[in-house]
Design an enzyme around this catalytic site. Structure first.
Site, PDB file in Angstrom:
ATOM      1  N   HIS A   3      30.775  97.832  48.694  1.00  0.00           N
ATOM      2  CA  HIS A   3      31.493  98.794  48.247  1.00  0.00           C
ATOM      3  C   HIS A   3      30.710 100.517  47.144  1.00  0.00           C
ATOM      4  CE1 HIS A   3      34.452  95.626  47.749  1.00  0.00           C
ATOM      5  NE2 HIS A   3      33.631  95.544  46.629  1.00  0.00           N
ATOM      6  N   ASP A  45      36.671  91.704  52.015  1.00  0.00           N
ATOM      7  CA  ASP A  45      36.528  90.960  50.893  1.00  0.00           C
ATOM      8  C   ASP A  45      38.147  90.066  50.220  1.00  0.00           C
ATOM      9  OD1 ASP A  45      36.177  90.872  48.101  1.00  0.00           O
ATOM     10  OD2 ASP A  45      36.083  93.463  47.886  1.00  0.00           O
TER      11      ASP A  45
HETATM   12 ZN   LIG Z   1      33.454  91.407  46.953  1.00  0.00          ZN
END
Ligand SMILES: [Zn+2]
Length: 463
Positions: A276, A327
């Site tokens: 991220h 994810d």
């Molecule tokens: Zn994750």
């Protein structure tokens, strides 16, 4: 040369760019030993009908979360956020059984292969039974993931997750986290025990300190150095700066932002993947990019959770490497992640073709090449595209798909990413030279789909 170890591609995207009349040959291990452009068509060699592009590494996956994708799309309180989503996610994490994980991961990896991913980095944090007690074999759930990858032919980097605290300042783990917790020594022993099984199937092991919230500084240092004592090249993946609340809590704890703290306290280099890294200052962008670490961008999940947007042009201006991950599996589609990534940048900047480069004006081609290169770095496996020495992991696009038919190879890839309207132009997929998807379907598609639906039904019924 044998028939089963070669493919002639009239058009292929090599690490050096698009090339015509490419002869691909690989050895018994599935490594490319020849990638010859401008070769003469040979009728004894199987010939691709559509363009051949490298398979994309998926650098961030939590397999079990596939079971509740689509089930958190309703408002539970006045302002839903990542944190209310996490409460629901924990409810699933706390119910799942080994058989259910096996069914879910097997189906997920089939979906990934059918969508053009040929490797996955599995960030694996549910370790123990529903009471938080170790299974008789405390690697039970890790073995489920290894088995799913083996059965489906998916290339795997397994990253067991170190999770010890519920917040900065070593707050004890809460009840919802009891299945995740291991000591540092226990984690290192697990990694040693898993090594032979992983090696036997060409999988790679690495370590995932969950986040700075979940791993205190001393444990982070000991785990990273312990991992690198076992395997000096092992990959280290960490969630970082996904949420502004995490940034605020880190500032309150240390006076530093998460990425800033990490760069000041850990030996971050090209073996690391910063998952991220959404909320960084310009100086953090510069320092993190120059460290050599890969930015693990998960566009569909970051959009789904309302995380924020990564500044990719700024990252690229410092030469930063990046790849994409699915994810939470709100989307399991390599092309769609690239589309969402580029569209986020367009919306933010009010520009088009933001991720084109001076060398490559076609944005889908430029993004594919960068995501393969960065993704391969994050896997720690030789899956960096169509070049000698890399694995024969590639995708043949369907030249008869209405979105692609009659176009040039470059435009076919653009159409695959930007104009397939949620249909698939992935026709055939090879991993390590083995055909795993034929005419859009994996051989285990039907039975794996049924097992997944059954597992999800049981999980949802228990909620
Ligand atoms: Zn994750």
């Amino acid at each position: 040369m044998t028939m089963t170890h070669s493919l002639f591609a009239p058009h292929a995207l090599l690490t050096t760019g698009w090339a015509d009349n490419v002869l691909l040959q690989w050895d018994e291990r599935g490594r490319l030993i020849q990638v010859q452009a401008h070769s003469t068509p040979d009728t004894t060699v199987p010939t691709a009908t559509g363009p051949v592009v490298p398979g994309l590494p998926n650098l961030h996956s939590h397999a079990f979360q596939r079971a509740f994708a689509g089930l958190t799309e309703y408002r539970g309180q006045a302002q839903d956020s990542f944190w209310s989503w996490r409460t629901l996610m924990y409810q699933f994490a706390n119910r799942i059984t080994p058989d259910q994980l096996l069914a879910i991961a097997t189906w997920l990896y089939i979906e990934m292969l059918e969508a053009g991913y040929t490797s996955v980095c599995e960030f694996h944090y549910v370790h123990h039974d529903q009471n938080g007690q170790p299974y008789a074999d405390d690697a039970t759930l890790a073995h489920c993931l290894l088995q799913s990858a083996r059965q489906t032919g998916m290339g795997l980097t397994l990253l067991p997750v170190l999770y010890q605290t519920s917040g900065f300042g070593a707050t004890p783990p809460n009840d919802g986290q009891r299945r995740f917790v291991r000591t540092t020594d226990n984690m290192l022993r697990l990694l040693e025990r898993l090594t032979p099984t992983a090696q036997a199937q060409g999988a790679r092991l690495g370590l995932a300190p969950h986040s700075l919230r979940a791993v205190p500084p001393e444990a982070l240092a000991a785990a990273v150095s312990g991992m690198h004592a076992i395997d000096p090249n092992a990959r280290i993946h960490i969630h970082i700066a996904e949420q502004t609340a995490e940034v605020d809590a880190c500032l309150a704890w240390s006076g530093q932002r998460p990425v800033e703290w990490l760069l000041n306290h850990a030996p971050v280099d090209q073996r690391w993947c910063l998952v991220h890294a959404t909320h960084m200052t310009p100086d953090e962008y510069r320092r993190a990019a120059l460290s050599g670490a890969v930015a693990g961008i998960c566009p569909s999940t970051e959009a789904n959770l309302g995380d924020g947007l990564f500044d990719m042009p700024l990252w690229r201006s410092h030469g930063g490497a990046w790849g994409v991950g699915s994810d939470s599996h709100a989307t399991v589609n390599a092309a769609e992640e690239l589309l969402l990534l580029e569209y986020g940048q367009r919306l933010q900047r009010q520009q088009r073709n933001v991720l084109a480069t001076p060398d490559q004006a076609h944005v889908a081609t430029a993004m594919t090449q960068q995501a393969v290169q960065g993704g391969a770095q994050a896997t720690g496996r030789p899956v960096g595209g169509l070049a000698v020495g890399q694995q024969a992991d590639f995708v043949e696009l369907d030249a008869r798909h209405v979105a692609l038919a009659g176009l040039t190879a470059t435009d076919m890839l653009s159409a695959h990413v930007f104009a397939c309207h949620r249909t698939s132009a992935v026709q055939h997929v090879w991993v390590g030279g083995q055909p795993v998807v034929h005419n859009g379907r994996h051989a285990l598609h039907e039975q794996a789909a049924q097992a997944f639906v059954t597992a999800r039904h049981t999980l949802v019924a228990g909620s």
